[in-house]
Design an enzyme around this catalytic site. Structure first.
Site, PDB file in Angstrom:
ATOM      1  N   HIS A  76      45.184  48.287  37.179  1.00 24.11           N
ATOM      2  CA  HIS A  76      45.312  46.852  37.459  1.00 24.11           C
ATOM      3  C   HIS A  76      45.038  46.578  38.934  1.00 24.11           C
ATOM      4  O   HIS A  76      44.268  45.676  39.279  1.00 24.11           O
ATOM      5  CB  HIS A  76      46.705  46.360  37.059  1.00 24.11           C
ATOM      6  CG  HIS A  76      47.084  45.018  37.625  1.00 24.11           C
ATOM      7  ND1 HIS A  76      46.534  43.832  37.174  1.00 24.11           N
ATOM      8  CD2 HIS A  76      47.940  44.681  38.624  1.00 24.11           C
ATOM      9  CE1 HIS A  76      47.057  42.829  37.875  1.00 24.11           C
ATOM     10  NE2 HIS A  76      47.895  43.304  38.764  1.00 24.11           N
ATOM     11  N   ASP A 105      18.159  32.411  53.790  1.00 28.41           N
ATOM     12  CA  ASP A 105      18.707  33.420  52.875  1.00 28.41           C
ATOM     13  C   ASP A 105      19.544  34.376  53.705  1.00 28.41           C
ATOM     14  O   ASP A 105      19.678  34.206  54.925  1.00 28.41           O
ATOM     15  CB  ASP A 105      17.567  34.190  52.169  1.00 28.41           C
ATOM     16  CG  ASP A 105      18.027  34.839  50.855  1.00 28.41           C
ATOM     17  OD1 ASP A 105      19.131  35.433  50.844  1.00 28.41           O
ATOM     18  OD2 ASP A 105      17.291  34.743  49.858  1.00 28.41           O
ATOM     19  N   TRP A 141      47.581  52.928  43.014  1.00 23.25           N
ATOM     20  CA  TRP A 141      46.259  52.698  43.626  1.00 23.25           C
ATOM     21  C   TRP A 141      46.152  53.339  45.007  1.00 23.25           C
ATOM     22  O   TRP A 141      45.056  53.551  45.513  1.00 23.25           O
ATOM     23  CB  TRP A 141      45.959  51.195  43.708  1.00 23.25           C
ATOM     24  CG  TRP A 141      46.531  50.488  44.904  1.00 23.25           C
ATOM     25  CD1 TRP A 141      47.792  50.006  45.039  1.00 23.25           C
ATOM     26  CD2 TRP A 141      45.847  50.179  46.137  1.00 23.25           C
ATOM     27  NE1 TRP A 141      47.954  49.421  46.284  1.00 23.25           N
ATOM     28  CE2 TRP A 141      46.772  49.510  46.969  1.00 23.25           C
ATOM     29  CE3 TRP A 141      44.560  50.391  46.619  1.00 23.25           C
ATOM     30  CZ2 TRP A 141      46.455  49.057  48.253  1.00 23.25           C
ATOM     31  CZ3 TRP A 141      44.257  49.945  47.906  1.00 23.25           C
ATOM     32  CH2 TRP A 141      45.193  49.289  48.703  1.00 23.25           C
ATOM     33  N   SER A 168      29.019  49.492  48.519  1.00 27.39           N
ATOM     34  CA  SER A 168      28.708  48.093  48.231  1.00 27.39           C
ATOM     35  C   SER A 168      29.312  47.169  49.289  1.00 27.39           C
ATOM     36  O   SER A 168      28.636  46.282  49.820  1.00 27.39           O
ATOM     37  CB  SER A 168      29.243  47.740  46.832  1.00 27.39           C
ATOM     38  OG  SER A 168      29.232  46.355  46.637  1.00 27.39           O
ATOM     39  N   SER A 169      30.585  47.415  49.610  1.00 23.98           N
ATOM     40  CA  SER A 169      31.275  46.556  50.588  1.00 23.98           C
ATOM     41  C   SER A 169      30.659  46.676  51.971  1.00 23.98           C
ATOM     42  O   SER A 169      30.489  45.675  52.674  1.00 23.98           O
ATOM     43  CB  SER A 169      32.755  46.938  50.684  1.00 23.98           C
ATOM     44  OG  SER A 169      33.412  46.625  49.499  1.00 23.98           O
ATOM     45  N   HIS A 252      45.918  48.717  55.594  1.00 25.95           N
ATOM     46  CA  HIS A 252      46.423  47.459  56.143  1.00 25.95           C
ATOM     47  C   HIS A 252      45.313  46.495  56.548  1.00 25.95           C
ATOM     48  O   HIS A 252      45.361  45.330  56.156  1.00 25.95           O
ATOM     49  CB  HIS A 252      47.464  47.609  57.250  1.00 25.95           C
ATOM     50  CG  HIS A 252      48.113  46.282  57.472  1.00 25.95           C
ATOM     51  ND1 HIS A 252      49.160  45.829  56.708  1.00 25.95           N
ATOM     52  CD2 HIS A 252      47.745  45.254  58.257  1.00 25.95           C
ATOM     53  CE1 HIS A 252      49.420  44.576  57.041  1.00 25.95           C
ATOM     54  NE2 HIS A 252      48.591  44.197  57.979  1.00 25.95           N
ATOM     55  N   GLU A 254      42.640  46.336  55.087  1.00 24.76           N
ATOM     56  CA  GLU A 254      42.176  45.906  53.768  1.00 24.76           C
ATOM     57  C   GLU A 254      42.931  44.667  53.275  1.00 24.76           C
ATOM     58  O   GLU A 254      42.333  43.763  52.722  1.00 24.76           O
ATOM     59  CB  GLU A 254      42.313  47.053  52.754  1.00 24.76           C
ATOM     60  CG  GLU A 254      42.130  46.683  51.286  1.00 24.76           C
ATOM     61  CD  GLU A 254      40.709  46.270  50.911  1.00 24.76           C
ATOM     62  OE1 GLU A 254      39.771  46.583  51.669  1.00 24.76           O
ATOM     63  OE2 GLU A 254      40.550  45.623  49.859  1.00 24.76           O
ATOM     64  N   TYR A 256      44.017  42.343  55.010  1.00 26.74           N
ATOM     65  CA  TYR A 256      43.459  41.170  55.708  1.00 26.74           C
ATOM     66  C   TYR A 256      42.035  40.862  55.257  1.00 26.74           C
ATOM     67  O   TYR A 256      41.599  39.709  55.300  1.00 26.74           O
ATOM     68  CB  TYR A 256      43.592  41.334  57.230  1.00 26.74           C
ATOM     69  CG  TYR A 256      45.036  41.135  57.608  1.00 26.74           C
ATOM     70  CD1 TYR A 256      45.570  39.853  57.682  1.00 26.74           C
ATOM     71  CD2 TYR A 256      45.898  42.213  57.750  1.00 26.74           C
ATOM     72  CE1 TYR A 256      46.908  39.652  57.918  1.00 26.74           C
ATOM     73  CE2 TYR A 256      47.245  42.026  57.985  1.00 26.74           C
ATOM     74  CZ  TYR A 256      47.746  40.740  58.071  1.00 26.74           C
ATOM     75  OH  TYR A 256      49.078  40.556  58.287  1.00 26.74           O
ATOM     76  N   SER A 267      40.562  26.326  55.350  1.00 28.30           N
ATOM     77  CA  SER A 267      40.215  25.560  56.550  1.00 28.30           C
ATOM     78  C   SER A 267      39.005  24.651  56.329  1.00 28.30           C
ATOM     79  O   SER A 267      38.782  23.720  57.106  1.00 28.30           O
ATOM     80  CB  SER A 267      39.924  26.509  57.725  1.00 28.30           C
ATOM     81  OG  SER A 267      41.041  27.338  57.955  1.00 28.30           O
ATOM     82  N   HIS A 301      54.030  50.488  58.979  1.00 27.02           N
ATOM     83  CA  HIS A 301      55.082  49.745  58.261  1.00 27.02           C
ATOM     84  C   HIS A 301      55.110  50.091  56.770  1.00 27.02           C
ATOM     85  O   HIS A 301      56.057  49.730  56.086  1.00 27.02           O
ATOM     86  CB  HIS A 301      54.968  48.234  58.495  1.00 27.02           C
ATOM     87  CG  HIS A 301      53.712  47.592  58.024  1.00 27.02           C
ATOM     88  ND1 HIS A 301      53.175  46.479  58.608  1.00 27.02           N
ATOM     89  CD2 HIS A 301      52.864  47.901  57.017  1.00 27.02           C
ATOM     90  CE1 HIS A 301      52.070  46.134  57.996  1.00 27.02           C
ATOM     91  NE2 HIS A 301      51.858  46.985  57.015  1.00 27.02           N
ATOM     92  N   HIS A 302      54.073  50.781  56.280  1.00 24.62           N
ATOM     93  CA  HIS A 302      54.096  51.232  54.884  1.00 24.62           C
ATOM     94  C   HIS A 302      54.847  52.552  54.750  1.00 24.62           C
ATOM     95  O   HIS A 302      54.998  53.061  53.645  1.00 24.62           O
ATOM     96  CB  HIS A 302      52.665  51.400  54.365  1.00 24.62           C
ATOM     97  CG  HIS A 302      51.912  50.112  54.321  1.00 24.62           C
ATOM     98  ND1 HIS A 302      51.969  49.248  53.247  1.00 24.62           N
ATOM     99  CD2 HIS A 302      51.111  49.516  55.235  1.00 24.62           C
ATOM    100  CE1 HIS A 302      51.214  48.191  53.504  1.00 24.62           C
ATOM    101  NE2 HIS A 302      50.690  48.320  54.703  1.00 24.62           N
ATOM    102  N   THR A 327      49.410  33.915  62.537  1.00 29.66           N
ATOM    103  CA  THR A 327      49.475  33.351  61.187  1.00 29.66           C
ATOM    104  C   THR A 327      50.206  32.012  61.217  1.00 29.66           C
ATOM    105  O   THR A 327      49.795  31.048  60.556  1.00 29.66           O
ATOM    106  CB  THR A 327      50.172  34.331  60.217  1.00 29.66           C
ATOM    107  OG1 THR A 327      49.576  35.615  60.367  1.00 29.66           O
ATOM    108  CG2 THR A 327      50.016  33.876  58.779  1.00 29.66           C
ATOM    109  N   LYS A 330      47.964  29.286  62.337  1.00 31.04           N
ATOM    110  CA  LYS A 330      47.105  28.797  61.265  1.00 31.04           C
ATOM    111  C   LYS A 330      47.838  27.807  60.367  1.00 31.04           C
ATOM    112  O   LYS A 330      47.322  26.725  60.067  1.00 31.04           O
ATOM    113  CB  LYS A 330      46.590  29.966  60.421  1.00 31.04           C
ATOM    114  CG  LYS A 330      45.446  30.688  61.079  1.00 31.04           C
ATOM    115  CD  LYS A 330      45.030  31.891  60.260  1.00 31.04           C
ATOM    116  CE  LYS A 330      43.759  32.472  60.818  1.00 31.04           C
ATOM    117  NZ  LYS A 330      42.584  31.621  60.581  1.00 31.04           N
ATOM    118  N   ARG A 449      59.771  49.641  41.435  1.00 35.49           N
ATOM    119  CA  ARG A 449      58.448  49.292  40.930  1.00 35.49           C
ATOM    120  C   ARG A 449      57.847  50.494  40.196  1.00 35.49           C
ATOM    121  O   ARG A 449      58.373  51.606  40.293  1.00 35.49           O
ATOM    122  CB  ARG A 449      57.537  48.844  42.083  1.00 35.49           C
ATOM    123  CG  ARG A 449      57.314  49.914  43.106  1.00 35.49           C
ATOM    124  CD  ARG A 449      56.580  49.425  44.342  1.00 35.49           C
ATOM    125  NE  ARG A 449      55.167  49.141  44.094  1.00 35.49           N
ATOM    126  CZ  ARG A 449      54.202  49.169  45.042  1.00 35.49           C
ATOM    127  NH1 ARG A 449      54.524  49.468  46.295  1.00 35.49           N
ATOM    128  NH2 ARG A 449      52.967  48.883  44.750  1.00 35.49           N
TER     129      ARG A 449
END
Ligand code: CU1
Length: 524
Positions: A76, A105, A141, A168-169, A252, A254, A256, A267, A301-302, A327, A330, A449
């Site tokens: 998932h 283009d 994951w 790809s990314s 991390h 990622e 963002y 925005s 922090h993880h 943040t 924003k 979890r």
């Protein structure tokens, strides 16, 4: 096919049918392919979520065995992150970045084709692991060793699929950077670029910097499993915790990557429906850049509970809390844009306003998780699950839906069904909160979890959460119906879909590329 069409196709040497989509180098075609692929993955990842919520509807094991449950949570996440959210943003970049900067283009159109067409094969391979002996990856994951190394025949397919997603990314990101640097229309200086372009430029740098790190970490897993290396094997002198450091140095930034383009979308949308230019354009740009910079120095922090020197714990705590500042800038700017605006609430605005409110809930629970001593309580509980689903579902996915409603009239030439759009919004908005808000309470009460069964005192909140989940899942069928109905026909959209309807030409950029349909950073 009529003779005339065949003749025209031959005359222009343009392939038709499936060959057109396989060989296209047109940014709009490729954007459409990305978005449709993303929608398909959203439903496949969503089906997995439905299995998870069905199993968790009551305590005990009723639907699936624990190993399949773990495969569902792992797949998932991989499908939603790499298959749904990231391709949706790349699809939006393909459609919008050239239009917004006045380019004909993307800069590298053939690579653009390849960037997309790698993805279906990557996901075919990833999803095929579900049918392999030993099943799909089931270690989460994040692929922590040694657990992830227990994956059977699926393991090399998983690693190769991740490499292809990464390629790809990276190619997509290079294309965005090169396009923005080289193909802006005369007068489109950096500080006049629409916010969506800015947020994507910064996202592209995050992608280029971190996807190779993910590739390195999974390659080390591969050689640990098959080539007798010991990068993460303590028995051979390696360190399993080192994997977590490398993974989250990617992981991390990622998160963002999964949210900065959403900031850009919101925005763009809020000024249109508030009938005011965006408040604090340049502070938005600097806040985005600050968030991107800080995202590289907070990964610890993880790992607060894995064992780290106290100075490390404190550094990661304060650095993480620091992200709340840009943040907050924003959120302040979005609210100030709406302040005393002449607002209307068409479907894109409803999703954008819900984004501001609900993403901020995810931001605050993130701030709670950042506090080291408190994280020792929350680590691996449903509180974490609630937190990142507020950020990713009511954050990233709500922004993507806002973007689809906002721009689909431009993409198809047809207006979507506003009544159905609003209905889709309200059902989604209510059910998603029924789905995820109780998970905060479950986590605070100690429910772990990634576990298919739970103690009886967690039953009520899990039932409520599952009911919210089923309603949210079903209501997305309505989204697909609205999208395909709009593609097939409907009322014709006007030239200036939103601005035209409200006489808002004064919010167009200065100087406006004639085909731009965005709002301005400032009024001249
Ligand atoms: Cu993080």
């Amino acid at each position: 096919m009529s003779t005339a069409t065949t003749h025209d196709a031959h005359h222009e040497h343009q392939p038709s049918g499936i060959m057109r989509w396989l060989t296209t180098t047109n940014h709009k075609d490729i954007g459409t392919l990305y978005l449709l692929f993303s929608l398909l993955m959203f439903f496949i990842g969503g089906a997995m979520a439905m299995i998870i919520r069905a199993e968790l509807f009551q305590p005990g094991l009723q639907m699936v065995n624990p190993d399949f449950f773990n495969q569902m949570t792992t797949m998932h996440a991989l499908v939603m992150i790499f298959g749904a959210v990231m391709p949706a943003f790349v699809g939006l970049a393909n459609w919008l970045v050239p239009m917004m900067i006045g380019a004909p283009d993307m800069a590298l159109p053939r690579m653009n084709n390849w960037s997309f067409w790698i993805l279906p094969f990557a996901f075919l391979m990833l999803l095929a692991t579900l049918f392999m002996p030993g099943g799909a990856p089931a270690g989460g994951w994040t692929l922590y060793p040694p657990l992830s190394l227990q994956t059977g025949m699926a393991f090399p397919f998983l690693i190769f699929a991740i490499h292809m997603m990464g390629m790809s990314s990276i190619m997509g990101a290079i294309n965005v950077v090169v396009t923005i640097f080289n193909m802006r229309a005369p007068g489109m200086t950096f500080m006049k670029m629409p916010l969506f372009v800015w947020t994507w430029l910064i996202t592209a740098y995050l992608l280029i910097a971190t996807m190779p790190v993910l590739a390195g970490s999974v390659t080390m897993l591969l050689t640990d499993k098959f080539f007798n290396t010991s990068f993460f094997n303590a028995a051979g002198g390696g360190d399993p915790v080192m994997f977590q450091h490398i993974f989250w140095f990617f992981g991390h930034p990622e998160v963002y990557i999964l949210i900065l383009p959403a900031f850009g979308i919101v925005s763009q949308i809020i000024p249109t429906f508030a009938r005011k230019p965006l408040f604090g354009y340049s502070s938005m740009v600097y806040a985005t850049a600050s968030i991107a910079f800080l995202s590289f120095i907070v990964w610890g922090h993880h790992m607060f509970t894995v064992g780290m020197p106290i100075k490390g714990e404190l550094f990661y705590m304060y650095a993480t809390m620091l992200i709340a500042v840009p943040t907050g800038v924003k959120v302040f700017n979005w609210v100030s844009t709406m302040w005393k605006g002449s607002m209307t609430f068409e479907t894109p605005m409803l999703f954008a306003v819900a984004f501001v409110f609900l993403f901020t809930i995810g931001g605050f629970s993130g701030l709670m998780l950042a506090i080291t001593p408190v994280d020792f309580q929350y680590q691996e509980t449903y509180f974490v699950v609630a937190h990142f689903h507020y950020v990713l579902v009511t954050g990233a996915i709500f922004a993507i839906m806002a973007a689809v409603y906002y721009w689909i009239p431009k993409w198809t030439g047809n207006m979507y069904d506003e009544k159905l759009g609003k209905l889709h919004f309200w059902i989604s908005c209510i059910s998603v909160n029924v789905l995820f808000f109780p998970q905060h309470f479950l986590g605070l009460a100690g429910m772990p979890r990634r576990i298919p069964d739970y103690a009886v005192q967690f039953t009520e909140f899990n039932m409520i959460s599952s009911i919210g989940g089923f309603v949210f899942g079903l209501s997305q069928l309505m989204f697909a119906y609205i999208v395909f109905k709009t593609i097939r026909g409907g009322a014709k959209a006007t030239d200036q879909v939103w601005e035209g309807a409200h006489g808002l030409e004064w919010t167009l950029p200065s100087p406006p590329p004639y085909h731009s349909f965005t709002t301005a950073p400032e009024v001249k």
